[in-house]
Design a protein around this motif. Structure first.
Motif, PDB file in Angstrom:
ATOM      1  N   TYR A 225      47.557  60.668  34.866  1.00  0.00           N
ATOM      2  CA  TYR A 225      48.829  59.966  35.003  1.00  0.00           C
ATOM      3  C   TYR A 225      48.690  58.660  35.781  1.00  0.00           C
ATOM      4  O   TYR A 225      49.401  57.692  35.528  1.00  0.00           O
ATOM      5  N   SER A 226      47.765  58.627  36.714  1.00  0.00           N
ATOM      6  CA  SER A 226      47.613  57.435  37.550  1.00  0.00           C
ATOM      7  C   SER A 226      46.180  57.347  38.052  1.00  0.00           C
ATOM      8  O   SER A 226      45.592  58.349  38.466  1.00  0.00           O
ATOM      9  N   VAL A 227      45.624  56.131  37.989  1.00  0.00           N
ATOM     10  CA  VAL A 227      44.284  55.858  38.527  1.00  0.00           C
ATOM     11  C   VAL A 227      44.387  54.583  39.338  1.00  0.00           C
ATOM     12  O   VAL A 227      44.730  53.535  38.800  1.00  0.00           O
ATOM     13  N   TYR A 228      44.116  54.669  40.641  1.00  0.00           N
ATOM     14  CA  TYR A 228      44.200  53.451  41.445  1.00  0.00           C
ATOM     15  C   TYR A 228      43.171  53.478  42.573  1.00  0.00           C
ATOM     16  O   TYR A 228      42.751  54.536  43.048  1.00  0.00           O
ATOM     17  N   GLU A 229      42.776  52.295  42.935  1.00  0.00           N
ATOM     18  CA  GLU A 229      41.820  52.111  44.030  1.00  0.00           C
ATOM     19  C   GLU A 229      42.594  51.944  45.326  1.00  0.00           C
ATOM     20  O   GLU A 229      43.411  51.031  45.457  1.00  0.00           O
ATOM     21  N   ASP A 230      42.391  52.856  46.256  1.00  0.00           N
ATOM     22  CA  ASP A 230      42.995  52.732  47.581  1.00  0.00           C
ATOM     23  C   ASP A 230      42.021  51.922  48.436  1.00  0.00           C
ATOM     24  O   ASP A 230      41.080  52.447  49.014  1.00  0.00           O
TER      25      ASP A 230
END
Length: 304
Positions: A225-230
């Protein structure tokens, strides 16, 4: 059934993960015709039967219910463009797709995961669709991974593998959804969080399943659902939709999917993701977010 209930029913049907097929036959002039469908199922091994449904509003409806045979082409993970071609009103859907006649005479597409060349066994009237039941006369499986479809979006094993890049700084969250609610747990900092863990040595799939097992509910690991770089934390965060079929959580509780109901979620990026999920669940149109914890883009869902 009201228009609103029809939309809700469509969304409920969409929680079942399927493959994607192209159904093909020849028209009365011997020209190939076909359409994209995910309403495919095996029926019997003895005799070998399968089924697929076609809408009565389809321009190919009359030809398919009258045909003596048809083929089911199960698309491979790299064939999203083929799916889209056969799902749209294109003048010649076969112009850009390699194909040949199968042993029983139906068009077989090149590069598919598997194909089944069938003679028509039975046509069953079913509301606004007809069910085509075919008896398998010939088939072949290539060993290629299939193209998946879930809640209006394509997914593939390669896509999942690419997003689950190896490395120690990959974190997985489980969006365990049940009847319009999502499971939240104590984050240990006086707030709430999704069930979340760093990917262990067994990989992301095992880590995600461990989160579900620890929650104590019945849920299925679903699509990304979501892929993000923190950037601040120096880690990649991947959230999976995990439809739940029941059970009371042994940790945390279910919170209504409401854009205004996540004030106690301490991670700002997670809170924004939950607000997006609440809005998308309301309208029944899901996407996949790619970016970092502050900015990114949502890839729109593609509907069959």
């Amino acid at each position: 059934m009201t228009l609103e209930n029809r939309r809700l029913l469509r969304d409920a049907f969409g929680t079942f993960m399927t493959g994607v097929t192209v159904v093909t036959t020849l028209d009365e002039a011997g020209a190939p015709i076909g359409f994209t469908a995910n309403s495919f199922s095996s029926v019997s091994l003895d005799p070998p039967l399968l089924l697929v449904s076609i809408a009565k509003t389809s321009g190919n409806y009359a030809r398919f219910i009258a045909t003596k045979g048809f083929a089911i082409n199960i698309l491979a993970e790299g064939q999203k463009d083929v799916s889209n071609t056969f799902a749209k009103p294109v003048e010649d859907r076969f112009a850009t797709v390699p194909w040949q006649l199968g042993p029983h005479g139906a068009p077989i597409l090149g590069g598919v995961s598997a194909w089944f060349d069938c003679r028509m066994h039975q046509v069953v009237d079913a509301g606004d669709h007809a069910i085509l039941i075919g008896q398998v006369e010939a088939f072949e499986a290539s060993g290629l991974s299939g193209l998946g479809y879930y809640r209006g979006s394509y997914f593939t094993p390669a896509q999942a593998g690419a997003q689950l890049a190896s490395g120690p700084a990959v974190v997985v969250s489980a969006l365990i959804e049940q009847n319009g609610h999502v499971l939240l747990q104590d984050d240990g900092r006086g707030g709430l969080s999704l069930p979340t863990a760093r990917v262990g040595s067994n990989g992301a799939t095992a880590t995600l399943q461990g989160l579900i097992d620890a929650a104590g509910v019945q849920a299925t690991p679903g699509t990304i659902y979501s892929v993000y770089e923190d950037v601040g934390a120096g880690q990649q965060h991947i959230a999976f939709l995990c439809p739940s079929t029941g059970g009371s959580p042994c940790k945390g509780g279910f919170v209504e999917l409401n854009p205004d109901g996540f004030d106690d979620v301490t991670d700002p990026a997670m809170r924004i993701m939950l607000e997006r999920l609440a809005e998308e669940a309301r309208v029944g149109d899901y996407g996949i977010y790619f970016g970092n914890q502050n900015t990114g883009r949502v890839a729109p869902a593609r509907k069959l």
